[in-house]
Design a protein around this motif. Structure first.
Motif, PDB file in Angstrom:
ATOM      1  N   CYS A  28      -3.069   4.028 -50.731  1.00 38.15           N
ATOM      2  CA  CYS A  28      -4.720   3.951 -50.093  1.00 38.15           C
ATOM      3  C   CYS A  28      -3.648   3.443 -48.914  1.00 38.15           C
ATOM      4  O   CYS A  28      -2.347   2.963 -48.878  1.00 38.15           O
ATOM      5  N   PRO A  29      -3.827   4.590 -47.587  1.00 41.44           N
ATOM      6  CA  PRO A  29      -3.015   3.940 -46.069  1.00 41.44           C
ATOM      7  C   PRO A  29      -3.601   3.398 -45.938  1.00 41.44           C
ATOM      8  O   PRO A  29      -3.376   2.532 -44.457  1.00 41.44           O
ATOM      9  N   GLY A  30      -4.515   2.280 -46.086  1.00 43.76           N
ATOM     10  CA  GLY A  30      -4.667   0.748 -45.879  1.00 43.76           C
ATOM     11  C   GLY A  30      -6.996   1.192 -43.942  1.00 43.76           C
ATOM     12  O   GLY A  30      -7.920   2.627 -45.117  1.00 43.76           O
ATOM     13  N   ILE A  31      -6.896   0.227 -43.479  1.00 41.63           N
ATOM     14  CA  ILE A  31      -8.069   0.992 -42.992  1.00 41.63           C
ATOM     15  C   ILE A  31      -7.881   1.727 -41.680  1.00 41.63           C
ATOM     16  O   ILE A  31      -6.837   2.039 -42.077  1.00 41.63           O
ATOM     17  N   ASP A  32      -8.944   2.589 -42.338  1.00 40.59           N
ATOM     18  CA  ASP A  32      -9.192   4.188 -41.193  1.00 40.59           C
ATOM     19  C   ASP A  32      -8.844   3.703 -39.568  1.00 40.59           C
ATOM     20  O   ASP A  32      -9.855   3.037 -38.963  1.00 40.59           O
ATOM     21  N   LEU A  33      -7.567   3.732 -39.274  1.00 40.94           N
ATOM     22  CA  LEU A  33      -7.660   2.862 -37.738  1.00 40.94           C
ATOM     23  C   LEU A  33      -8.051   4.090 -37.007  1.00 40.94           C
ATOM     24  O   LEU A  33      -8.553   4.127 -36.106  1.00 40.94           O
ATOM     25  N   MET A  34      -8.883   5.245 -36.791  1.00 44.45           N
ATOM     26  CA  MET A  34      -9.788   5.697 -36.232  1.00 44.45           C
ATOM     27  C   MET A  34     -10.603   5.245 -35.900  1.00 44.45           C
ATOM     28  O   MET A  34     -11.422   5.241 -35.140  1.00 44.45           O
ATOM     29  N   ILE A  85      -0.803   0.576 -48.330  1.00 45.84           N
ATOM     30  CA  ILE A  85      -1.161  -0.841 -47.010  1.00 45.84           C
ATOM     31  C   ILE A  85      -2.063  -1.362 -46.677  1.00 45.84           C
ATOM     32  O   ILE A  85      -3.250  -0.380 -46.944  1.00 45.84           O
ATOM     33  N   GLY A  86      -1.886  -1.847 -45.835  1.00 49.46           N
ATOM     34  CA  GLY A  86      -3.278  -3.176 -45.295  1.00 49.46           C
ATOM     35  C   GLY A  86      -4.338  -3.231 -46.285  1.00 49.46           C
ATOM     36  O   GLY A  86      -3.504  -4.265 -46.618  1.00 49.46           O
ATOM     37  N   GLY A  87      -5.523  -2.602 -46.242  1.00 53.25           N
ATOM     38  CA  GLY A  87      -6.437  -2.980 -47.115  1.00 53.25           C
ATOM     39  C   GLY A  87      -6.028  -2.370 -48.165  1.00 53.25           C
ATOM     40  O   GLY A  87      -6.578  -3.143 -49.278  1.00 53.25           O
ATOM     41  N   GLY A  88      -5.063  -1.794 -48.417  1.00 51.76           N
ATOM     42  CA  GLY A  88      -4.871  -1.485 -49.767  1.00 51.76           C
ATOM     43  C   GLY A  88      -4.293  -2.786 -50.655  1.00 51.76           C
ATOM     44  O   GLY A  88      -4.567  -2.652 -51.662  1.00 51.76           O
ATOM     45  N   ALA A 104       5.944   4.181 -55.781  1.00 45.18           N
ATOM     46  CA  ALA A 104       4.640   3.161 -55.810  1.00 45.18           C
ATOM     47  C   ALA A 104       5.344   2.168 -54.209  1.00 45.18           C
ATOM     48  O   ALA A 104       6.472   2.015 -54.542  1.00 45.18           O
ATOM     49  N   TRP A 105       4.744   2.251 -53.017  1.00 43.67           N
ATOM     50  CA  TRP A 105       5.384   1.351 -52.540  1.00 43.67           C
ATOM     51  C   TRP A 105       4.041   0.378 -51.599  1.00 43.67           C
ATOM     52  O   TRP A 105       3.261   0.778 -51.321  1.00 43.67           O
ATOM     53  N   PHE A 106       4.620  -0.662 -51.312  1.00 43.75           N
ATOM     54  CA  PHE A 106       3.375  -1.808 -50.686  1.00 43.75           C
ATOM     55  C   PHE A 106       3.418  -2.335 -49.279  1.00 43.75           C
ATOM     56  O   PHE A 106       5.318  -2.528 -49.072  1.00 43.75           O
ATOM     57  N   VAL A 108       2.358  -4.759 -45.499  1.00 46.36           N
ATOM     58  CA  VAL A 108       1.281  -5.569 -45.731  1.00 46.36           C
ATOM     59  C   VAL A 108       1.747  -5.247 -44.202  1.00 46.36           C
ATOM     60  O   VAL A 108       1.852  -5.934 -43.449  1.00 46.36           O
ATOM     61  N   LYS A 109       0.593  -4.492 -42.955  1.00 48.05           N
ATOM     62  CA  LYS A 109       1.264  -3.523 -42.376  1.00 48.05           C
ATOM     63  C   LYS A 109       0.421  -4.639 -40.892  1.00 48.05           C
ATOM     64  O   LYS A 109       0.377  -4.270 -40.459  1.00 48.05           O
ATOM     65  N   GLU A 110      -0.475  -5.429 -41.318  1.00 44.98           N
ATOM     66  CA  GLU A 110      -1.733  -6.173 -39.932  1.00 44.98           C
ATOM     67  C   GLU A 110      -0.556  -6.231 -39.299  1.00 44.98           C
ATOM     68  O   GLU A 110      -1.119  -6.354 -38.028  1.00 44.98           O
ATOM     69  N   VAL A 111       0.170  -7.074 -39.131  1.00 48.35           N
ATOM     70  CA  VAL A 111       0.803  -7.637 -37.691  1.00 48.35           C
ATOM     71  C   VAL A 111       1.840  -6.204 -36.854  1.00 48.35           C
ATOM     72  O   VAL A 111       0.863  -6.078 -35.948  1.00 48.35           O
ATOM     73  N   ASP A 112       1.524  -4.665 -37.298  1.00 49.63           N
ATOM     74  CA  ASP A 112       2.447  -4.311 -36.691  1.00 49.63           C
ATOM     75  C   ASP A 112       1.067  -3.750 -35.983  1.00 49.63           C
ATOM     76  O   ASP A 112       1.320  -3.141 -34.776  1.00 49.63           O
ATOM     77  N   ILE A 113      -0.253  -3.748 -36.293  1.00 49.32           N
ATOM     78  CA  ILE A 113      -1.681  -3.170 -35.966  1.00 49.32           C
ATOM     79  C   ILE A 113      -2.104  -4.371 -35.067  1.00 49.32           C
ATOM     80  O   ILE A 113      -3.173  -4.534 -34.473  1.00 49.32           O
ATOM     81  N   GLY A 114      -1.527  -6.230 -34.797  1.00 45.34           N
ATOM     82  CA  GLY A 114      -1.714  -6.369 -33.947  1.00 45.34           C
ATOM     83  C   GLY A 114      -2.996  -7.801 -34.430  1.00 45.34           C
ATOM     84  O   GLY A 114      -3.555  -7.791 -33.705  1.00 45.34           O
ATOM     85  N   ASP A 118      -7.141  -9.898 -42.661  1.00 47.62           N
ATOM     86  CA  ASP A 118      -8.099 -10.768 -42.761  1.00 47.62           C
ATOM     87  C   ASP A 118      -9.200 -10.675 -44.241  1.00 47.62           C
ATOM     88  O   ASP A 118     -10.445 -11.289 -43.905  1.00 47.62           O
ATOM     89  N   VAL A 119      -8.492  -9.994 -45.149  1.00 50.67           N
ATOM     90  CA  VAL A 119      -9.796  -9.813 -45.977  1.00 50.67           C
ATOM     91  C   VAL A 119      -9.492 -10.200 -46.734  1.00 50.67           C
ATOM     92  O   VAL A 119      -9.931  -9.283 -48.333  1.00 50.67           O
ATOM     93  N   GLY A 120      -8.250 -11.155 -47.202  1.00 49.46           N
ATOM     94  CA  GLY A 120      -7.716 -11.480 -49.028  1.00 49.46           C
ATOM     95  C   GLY A 120      -6.198 -11.447 -49.410  1.00 49.46           C
ATOM     96  O   GLY A 120      -5.797 -12.413 -49.909  1.00 49.46           O
TER      97      GLY A 120
END
Ligand SMILES: CC/C=C\C=C\CC(=O)SCCNC(=O)CCNC(=O)[C@H](O)C(C)(C)COP(=O)(O)OP(=O)(O)OC[C@H]1O[C@@H](n2cnc3c(N)ncnc32)[C@H](O)[C@@H]1OP(=O)(O)O
Length: 241
Positions: A28-34, A85-88, A104-106, A108-114, A118-120
């Motif tokens: 999972c690459p996290g939230i869909d940035l688009m 990543i992120g949401g994953g 596998a790698w993990f 917590v990328k949120e700080v990188d996208i500013g 916030d969801v857990g």
């Protein structure tokens, strides 16, 4: 609603005979940035109060999409390969048992996208990993954590050479869980989640109230009898819960 990008997400259910466990395999690459640009970044409302209110409601809805995993009484096993990543990470920290492949790698990328996750992740990861320093390190630097560290830190409980080996191990594990009494398995999950968020005394009190009815299950007699006869619980037919 913004979607979570899940390159691979397969779910297995083990509902037969009231058996209790579920398995998910994720990359999972996290939230869909688009998607995110159209959704979260353009909240609707006539003034600041209403915009904020709507955004809060949206965040709560996102949070719930992960919290339902924890609220589900059936244990959820998650098997991770590749990037998570992120949401994953939000997703897997809400699951009950985490497995991964050596690749596998993990992150917590949120700080990188500013933003602050916030969801857990910020709420659950400190309860999954014992070290607050490690949680802070991961969440504040957004560095990648690879499989070996995920295992040594306790984020995952089992590590597999590749996806094929992991899925075979994961299915076997889910089958082991599903082979037990659903009253015992679901009661165990619910009480473990409760105990995580309460004092020992509160947890024991909740347990006593729980078991004053659940100890009256036929499953206990059947399981104890099978144990005495040195039979696997998997040989027992439990009625559906
Ligand atoms: C409901 C959700 C609630 C909570 C949200 C939480 C916040 C987060 O999730 S923060 C994390 C956001 N995710 C990212 O920042 C990941 C960014 N992507 C990457 O790091 C990499 O793309 C990769 C996932 C590691 C994969 O790398 P690689 O194998 O080298 O492929 P790429 O060429 O980089 O990507 C292929 C293709 O996918 C697109 N893509 C990747 N991730 C996303 C994403 N998160 N959203 C939208 N699109 C993504 C990437 O742009 C490429 O597209 P092309 O059209 O092929 O160029």
């Amino acid at each position: 609603m913004s979607s979570l990008q899940t390159q691979t997400a397969e779910w297995w259910w083990f509902p037969e005979q009231g058996r209790s466990s579920q398995l998910s395999c994720v990359n999972c690459p996290g939230i869909d940035l688009m998607d995110m640009a159209a959704d979260i970044l353009q909240p609707q409302g006539d003034d600041t109060a209403r915009i904020s209110w709507n955004l809060r409601r949206k965040i709560a809805m996102y949070q719930e999409t992960f919290s339902v995993i924890e609220k589900c009484p059936k244990p959820v096993v998650v098997a991770v390969h590749g990037a998570c990543i992120g949401g994953g990470v939000d997703l897997i920290t809400a699951c009950d048992i985490r497995l991964c492949t050596q690749d596998a790698w993990f992150q917590v990328k949120e700080v990188d996208i500013g933003l602050a996750a916030d969801v857990g992740t910020l709420q659950r990861l400190p309860k999954v990993i014992g070290s607050r320093s490690l949680v802070n390190d991961l969440a504040l630097t957004a560095r990648k954590m690879y499989a070996d560290e995920a295992k040594s830190s306790g984020l995952v409980s089992r590590l597999f050479a590749d996806k094929e080996a992991m899925m075979s191990g994961a299915l076997e594990m889910a089958g082991e869980i599903a082979g037990r009494s659903p009253v015992a398995v679901q009661g165990t999950k619910i009480n473990l989640v409760y105990a995580r968020d309460h004092s020992v005394a509160e947890g024991l009190d909740y347990m006593a109230t729980w078991n004053m009815s659940m100890l009256q299950t036929d499953d206990l007699i059947k399981s104890a009898q099978a144990a005495l006869e040195k039979k696997s619980p998997k040989t027992i037919t439990f009625s559906k819960l």
